[in-house]
Design a protein around this motif. Structure first.
Motif, PDB file in Angstrom:
ATOM      1  N   LEU A 197     -24.545  79.816  59.246  1.00  0.00           N
ATOM      2  CA  LEU A 197     -23.464  80.643  59.756  1.00  0.00           C
ATOM      3  C   LEU A 197     -23.319  81.878  58.880  1.00  0.00           C
ATOM      4  O   LEU A 197     -23.427  81.792  57.656  1.00  0.00           O
ATOM      5  N   LYS A 198     -23.067  83.000  59.528  1.00  0.00           N
ATOM      6  CA  LYS A 198     -22.728  84.219  58.801  1.00  0.00           C
ATOM      7  C   LYS A 198     -21.339  84.648  59.268  1.00  0.00           C
ATOM      8  O   LYS A 198     -21.137  84.936  60.451  1.00  0.00           O
ATOM      9  N   ASN A 199     -20.421  84.650  58.315  1.00  0.00           N
ATOM     10  CA  ASN A 199     -19.024  84.966  58.645  1.00  0.00           C
ATOM     11  C   ASN A 199     -18.530  84.093  59.805  1.00  0.00           C
ATOM     12  O   ASN A 199     -17.911  84.554  60.767  1.00  0.00           O
TER      13      ASN A 199
ATOM     14  N   PRO B  60     -22.768  81.619  64.232  1.00  0.00           N
ATOM     15  CA  PRO B  60     -24.133  81.082  64.097  1.00  0.00           C
ATOM     16  C   PRO B  60     -25.177  82.200  64.040  1.00  0.00           C
ATOM     17  O   PRO B  60     -25.031  83.246  64.670  1.00  0.00           O
ATOM     18  N   ILE B  61     -26.241  81.931  63.287  1.00  0.00           N
ATOM     19  CA  ILE B  61     -27.361  82.871  63.160  1.00  0.00           C
ATOM     20  C   ILE B  61     -28.507  82.373  64.020  1.00  0.00           C
ATOM     21  O   ILE B  61     -28.931  81.219  63.905  1.00  0.00           O
ATOM     22  N   ASP B  62     -29.014  83.241  64.885  1.00  0.00           N
ATOM     23  CA  ASP B  62     -30.157  82.898  65.733  1.00  0.00           C
ATOM     24  C   ASP B  62     -31.359  83.719  65.272  1.00  0.00           C
ATOM     25  O   ASP B  62     -31.427  84.926  65.508  1.00  0.00           O
ATOM     26  N   SER B  63     -32.300  83.064  64.602  1.00  0.00           N
ATOM     27  CA  SER B  63     -33.470  83.787  64.075  1.00  0.00           C
ATOM     28  C   SER B  63     -34.389  84.266  65.178  1.00  0.00           C
ATOM     29  O   SER B  63     -35.231  85.139  64.950  1.00  0.00           O
ATOM     30  N   ASN B  64     -34.244  83.725  66.371  1.00  0.00           N
ATOM     31  CA  ASN B  64     -35.096  84.182  67.486  1.00  0.00           C
ATOM     32  C   ASN B  64     -34.705  85.585  67.953  1.00  0.00           C
ATOM     33  O   ASN B  64     -35.495  86.272  68.588  1.00  0.00           O
TER      34      ASN B  64
ATOM     35  N   TYR C 128     -22.317  83.465  53.815  1.00  0.00           N
ATOM     36  CA  TYR C 128     -23.268  82.599  54.495  1.00  0.00           C
ATOM     37  C   TYR C 128     -22.946  81.142  54.176  1.00  0.00           C
ATOM     38  O   TYR C 128     -22.694  80.781  53.014  1.00  0.00           O
ATOM     39  N   THR C 129     -22.967  80.299  55.222  1.00  0.00           N
ATOM     40  CA  THR C 129     -22.647  78.877  55.088  1.00  0.00           C
ATOM     41  C   THR C 129     -23.747  78.075  55.748  1.00  0.00           C
ATOM     42  O   THR C 129     -24.220  78.417  56.845  1.00  0.00           O
ATOM     43  N   CYS C 130     -24.122  76.981  55.083  1.00  0.00           N
ATOM     44  CA  CYS C 130     -25.140  76.070  55.608  1.00  0.00           C
ATOM     45  C   CYS C 130     -24.412  74.890  56.270  1.00  0.00           C
ATOM     46  O   CYS C 130     -23.615  74.212  55.616  1.00  0.00           O
ATOM     47  N   MET C 131     -24.667  74.645  57.577  1.00  0.00           N
ATOM     48  CA  MET C 131     -24.054  73.548  58.328  1.00  0.00           C
ATOM     49  C   MET C 131     -25.088  72.453  58.553  1.00  0.00           C
ATOM     50  O   MET C 131     -26.184  72.716  59.041  1.00  0.00           O
ATOM     51  N   ALA C 132     -24.731  71.204  58.184  1.00  0.00           N
ATOM     52  CA  ALA C 132     -25.600  70.046  58.397  1.00  0.00           C
ATOM     53  C   ALA C 132     -24.873  69.062  59.307  1.00  0.00           C
ATOM     54  O   ALA C 132     -23.689  68.765  59.088  1.00  0.00           O
TER      55      ALA C 132
ATOM     56  N   ARG D 256     -20.203  70.999  55.770  1.00  0.00           N
ATOM     57  CA  ARG D 256     -20.303  72.427  55.450  1.00  0.00           C
ATOM     58  C   ARG D 256     -20.606  72.583  53.969  1.00  0.00           C
ATOM     59  O   ARG D 256     -19.988  71.922  53.134  1.00  0.00           O
ATOM     60  N   SER D 257     -21.552  73.471  53.667  1.00  0.00           N
ATOM     61  CA  SER D 257     -21.845  73.763  52.265  1.00  0.00           C
ATOM     62  C   SER D 257     -20.818  74.746  51.723  1.00  0.00           C
ATOM     63  O   SER D 257     -19.989  75.286  52.462  1.00  0.00           O
ATOM     64  N   MET D 258     -20.895  74.996  50.441  1.00  0.00           N
ATOM     65  CA  MET D 258     -20.103  76.061  49.847  1.00  0.00           C
ATOM     66  C   MET D 258     -20.623  77.407  50.393  1.00  0.00           C
ATOM     67  O   MET D 258     -21.820  77.584  50.594  1.00  0.00           O
TER      68      MET D 258
END
Length: 924
Positions: free
Chosen positions: A165-167, A170-174, A200-204, A212-214
């Motif tokens: 996630l950015k702000n 979701p981030i779509d690299s495609n 930027y946040t990493c979601m698992a 959610r990551s830091m």
């Protein structure tokens, strides 16, 4: 059927029962793998046709009959009996099971013909831990830099899926080719943009929960850049000394997001002088003129004492006066008595005028005769200078004209120099035998190097400058040169100076700088001895069961690459091939260069020649690209490439402080006249191949290296180069006046081809008994660097002390195949790659390995490789091909923390194998 209601659940059911003829059960639905979420039991179902009974078997034991829920129906199409069975599996059942594999269940169905078994369905308890194994870390990166955010999700069953996630979006690299999220859950932004700043946040997430990551804050900053200077202002003083200024602003671009402000001054001031206006003033009146028929005489004056200038006022008043010259006694139309002149007076005046002109003609004739006699008295030197450049040391081409019998080399002073030809001469030249004649014609006097023109100022001095190709030229031959990165030789002391002097008789006369070898899957190294040019083929770059003949060559003819403007060819033009094949792993090509590395002063480009013979730019050394990689060391450039071809380095100076490193060397030999001794001073690019060419040519002329070569820093500031011979013993040796100093224009030095620049001086002994020469050779750039070479030598061949330069041990082995070509043993290399290619929770991966091996830029190139660590080690091998500094590599690995002891202790037994002949003192 046996009962399943007792406590003995392990009683086996019969595999088949006697019945009427029929078909085996066919499973219409088999149990699927399932996950138990929290404390909720899962339901396993099984459906078969035809089936009289269906029972579940879990972990090898029959499930109790009471735990089965059965439904029976009839298939309308076939009329066969369909049976469906359900069982529940609880969390407690799975936790109580302690087997070598996961908890599993299988159903068995019976018909009249026999039994059938379904697939095994595994049952696992789903979970997702709370803490991430690695949280992304915030970063501050410059614009167009590379961003790598690492994320290691929490442990879970099933494995968690990762989303970035950015702000909170979701981030779509495609949708963005600049972003890659495929590499081990990491987020890679190849070229940072201002819009990439954010949190930027990493979601698992899996079927149990989301984590959610830091958040990691990424700041993309822009360092400030200066705008262009404004025009200089007008001088602030209208008269006399003042100042003027110009300014610039830090807006190209302006610093953003904490970027650095521009370094340097925003305002420059210089002194100026405005010319003060000077008012004109009259000079004194002239004498009165003779009386005119109108009884008037005149006098004049001019406004030149001083004349008006710089806007000054013109003189006030009249520049001419007239008045009556007879005090009123003049009679109209009759001349006064004093204007009546005797004819004898006019005749006497004419005689005086003609006598003066005759005396002037006689004086000029006497002067011409005197000059002619003086020039004849100077004929002992054999030639005259016919160009004023003899006094300034300029490099022009001179004509040889026969003047009189007995001195065939005397220049015709009445002839203007013809600068359109390389040389014209006639008459006999001192030749002792046919071999001397060949050497004299090809190289000894008029053509020490190819591509030169000749300037002769006296019988004791020949100056050579690099210009258009001469009509007669000798063939350049490579010589030997000591390998190594530091091409500035060590200090020579008087007692061991001979150890540094080249023994020219030992130089190879090979005319082609080319080497070839056959390489296989194990790779190897190919080098052209004593040139600094090498090629490293990594292990695995060539397919297995294949072998290729690889060649490596240096272009010795005139290069087809012509730099534009002030651009400079910094090293040799190198060809590796065959060009039609490509390798799977990048190979390393090493090309020496002569630039003093500084990104503020040089912009260095790599160019490749196409099949059509044109040159195209591959990349700039400072450029971030994924197609190839350039690492610029102080004396060589190491290039990682995937395709063979012809490559060259071009330097574009971006300031006057750009330095081209020149090596200065002095050679000497006796001329055909036993009393003359020739000194030849070379200024060549500070590359091994340039020095090898000079040494090879001097061998043909019998030259002797007289002093340790020295390094000259030649700046791109448009100032010329001066070469002079100083402190010649006055009563033992002599050199013709005005020929001890020569000057080479800046453009001749800076924009010339890589061919060496050459100046020659000729000294004459007063007596054959003089066998020692002591003098100094000074090479300096005007307003720049200076080097002084102290010459102390014997001019007799049998009294010279000489010793060959010692090259590296591999100079006689241009090709090294297999493991012996590499400093790092293959087993250790595999362990390093396996360790660093896998990301670590503390971020100690291949990027840390790159940092510790001084690779700090263009990391996106390595990120695209299948094994970044292997490519980094290949680059290390290319940089340390001569020193093999394995201790520094071991220390770098220990500093990272991946190893707990020196690699030398870990692999001591491996290093003693015959294939790896390393010294124990090299570490590892």
């Amino acid at each position: 059927f046996p009962s399943l209601s007792g406590n003995d659940n392990s009683e086996a059911l019969p595999e088949s029962i006697p019945s009427a003829p029929g078909t085996l059960p066919h499973f219409m639905e088999e149990p699927d793998d399932a996950y138990i979420i929290k404390s909720n039991p899962i339901v396993l179902r099984c459906k078969a046709m035809p089936a009289m009974q269906i029972f579940f078997k879990c972990n090898g034991e029959w499930v109790h009959q009471n735990e089965h829920v059965s439904e029976e129906s009839m298939d309308e199409t076939t009329g066969l009996k369909v049976r469906e069975v359900f069982i529940n599996v609880t969390r407690q059942q799975v936790e109580d099971f302690h087997g070598p594999e996961d908890y599993w269940c299988q159903c068995v169905a019976w018909s009249h013909l026999g039994t059938s078994k379904s697939r095994k369905a595994s049952v696992r308890i789903a979970y997702l831990r709370k803490n991430f194994e690695q949280d992304p870390q915030g970063k501050e990166v410059p614009i167009e830099g590379m961003i790598v955010l690492h994320c290691r999700p929490p442990e879970g069953v099933p494995a968690a899926e990762v989303e970035w996630l950015k702000n909170e979006e979701p981030i779509d690299s495609n949708l963005d080719e600049n972003i890659d999220t495929r590499a081990d859950h990491n987020l890679i932004i190849r070229q940072a943009r201002l819009s990439d700043s954010g949190n930027y946040t990493c979601m698992a997430a899996n079927i149990v929960a989301k984590r959610r990551s830091m958040s990691a804050t990424v700041v993309v900053y822009v360092n400030g850049g200066w705008s262009s200077w404004t025009e200089w202002s007008n001088c602030n003083a209208r008269c006399g000394r003042g100042w003027q200024k110009r300014s610039r602003t830090c807006t190209n671009p302006a610093p953003l997001n904490g970027g650095a402000f521009c370094e340097g001054m925003s305002v420059q001031k210089i002194t100026c002088t405005s010319l003060c206006p000077v008012d004109g003033s009259w000079e004194v009146w002239s004498e009165w003129s003779v009386c005119s028929p109108e009884c008037e005489h005149l006098r004049v004056r001019e406004c030149i004492s001083p004349a008006p200038r710089n806007g000054g006022k013109f003189c006030e008043g009249l520049g001419q006066e007239s008045e009556n010259c007879t005090d009123g006694l003049c009679i109209q139309d009759k001349k006064p008595l004093h204007e009546i002149k005797s004819p004898n007076i006019e005749t006497a005046s004419d005689i005086a005028l003609y006598s003066g002109l005759g005396a002037a003609v006689i004086a000029v004739a006497v002067l011409v005769v005197g000059v002619t006699l003086y020039r004849r008295s100077q004929s002992e030197y054999g030639v005259d200078v016919i160009d004023s450049s003899a006094l300034t040391g300029g490099f022009q081409t001179f004509n040889f004209k026969t003047v009189r019998q007995g001195n065939s080399l005397l220049l015709n002073s009445s002839m203007q120099p013809d600068l359109t030809v390389s040389r014209t001469y006639s008459g006999p030249i001192c030749l002792q035998d046919p071999m001397d004649k060949e050497l004299m014609t090809e190289s000894s006097l008029f053509n020490p190097l190819s591509d030169i023109k000749v300037k002769v100022q006296s019988s004791f001095m020949v100056s050579l400058g690099v210009t258009e190709r001469a009509e007669y030229h000798g063939k350049a031959h490579p010589g030997t040169f000591p390998h190594g990165n530091n091409r500035a030789f060590g200090t020579i002391q008087a007692r061991n100076k001979a150890a540094y002097i080249q023994n020219l008789s030992s130089i190879s006369t090979t005319s082609e700088l080319k080497t070839t070898a056959v390489f296989g899957h194990l790779g190897g190294r190919l080098a052209i001895p004593n040139t600094g040019v090498s090629l490293l083929i990594p292990h695995g770059a060539i397919p297995e069961e294949s072998s290729w003949e690889i060649c490596l060559a240096i272009t010795q003819k005139e290069s087809s690459l012509q730099p534009e403007g002030t651009d400079v060819l910094l090293g040799p033009e190198v060809t590796c091939g065959p060009s039609e094949v490509s390798v799977s792993t990048p190979f390393a090509l090493t090309i020496p260069h002569c630039a003093e590395v500084n990104s503020e002063h040089w912009n260095i480009h790599l160019k490749k020649r196409t099949q059509q013979g044109k040159w195209e730019e591959v990349m700039s050394v400072e450029e971030e690209t994924a197609s190839c990689y350039c690492l610029l060391d102080p004396y060589a450039c190491h290039i990682l490439l995937n395709s063979f071809g012809t490559y060259a380095l071009i330097g574009e100076p971006i300031s006057d402080c750009a330095v081209r490193q020149l090596k200065v060397a002095v050679f000497g030999c006796l001329s055909c006249n036993s009393l003359d001794y020739n000194l030849r001073v070379y200024c060549m690019d500070n590359t091994p191949c340039a020095f090898q060419e000079v040494v090879s040519d001097e061998r043909l002329q019998g030259g002797q290296l007289l002093e340790e070569p020295k390094l000259l820093h030649f700046r791109g500031n448009t100032f010329s180069l001066q070469i002079s011979v100083l402190d010649i013993p006055p009563f033992l040796w002599r050199i013709k006046p005005f020929t001890a100093c020569q000057e080479v224009p800046f453009s001749r030095v800076w924009c010339s081809s890589p061919k060496p620049l050459h100046c020659a001086f000729s000294l004459e002994r007063y007596s054959p008994a003089t066998t020692q020469l002591s003098c100094k050779v000074c090479v300096r750039q005007v307003k720049g660097h200076e080097q002084i070479l102290q010459i102390q030598t014997s001019i007799l061949e049998n009294e010279r002390e000489s010793m060959a330069f010692f090259a590296h041990d591999d100079s006689n082995f241009p090709a090294q195949l297999g493991p012996k070509a590499f400093k790092i043993p293959y087993s250790i290399r595999q362990r390093i790659c396996a360790t660093f290619d896998t990301p670590n929770a503390k971020g100690k991966d291949w990027q840390m390995l790159a940092q510790k091996t001084s690779i700090n830029r263009n990391l996106s190139y390595f990120a695209t490789q299948s094994s970044p660590s292997a490519v980094i080690l290949d680059l290390w091998e290319a940089r340390h091909q001569h020193d093999g500094d394995l201790d520094s590599l071991a220390c770098a690995l220990e500093e990272i923390g991946r190893t707990h002891s020196k690699i030398s202790d870990i692999t001591e037994t491996e290093m003693e194998e015959p294939d790896f002949s390393y010294s124990r003192q090299n570490g590892l």
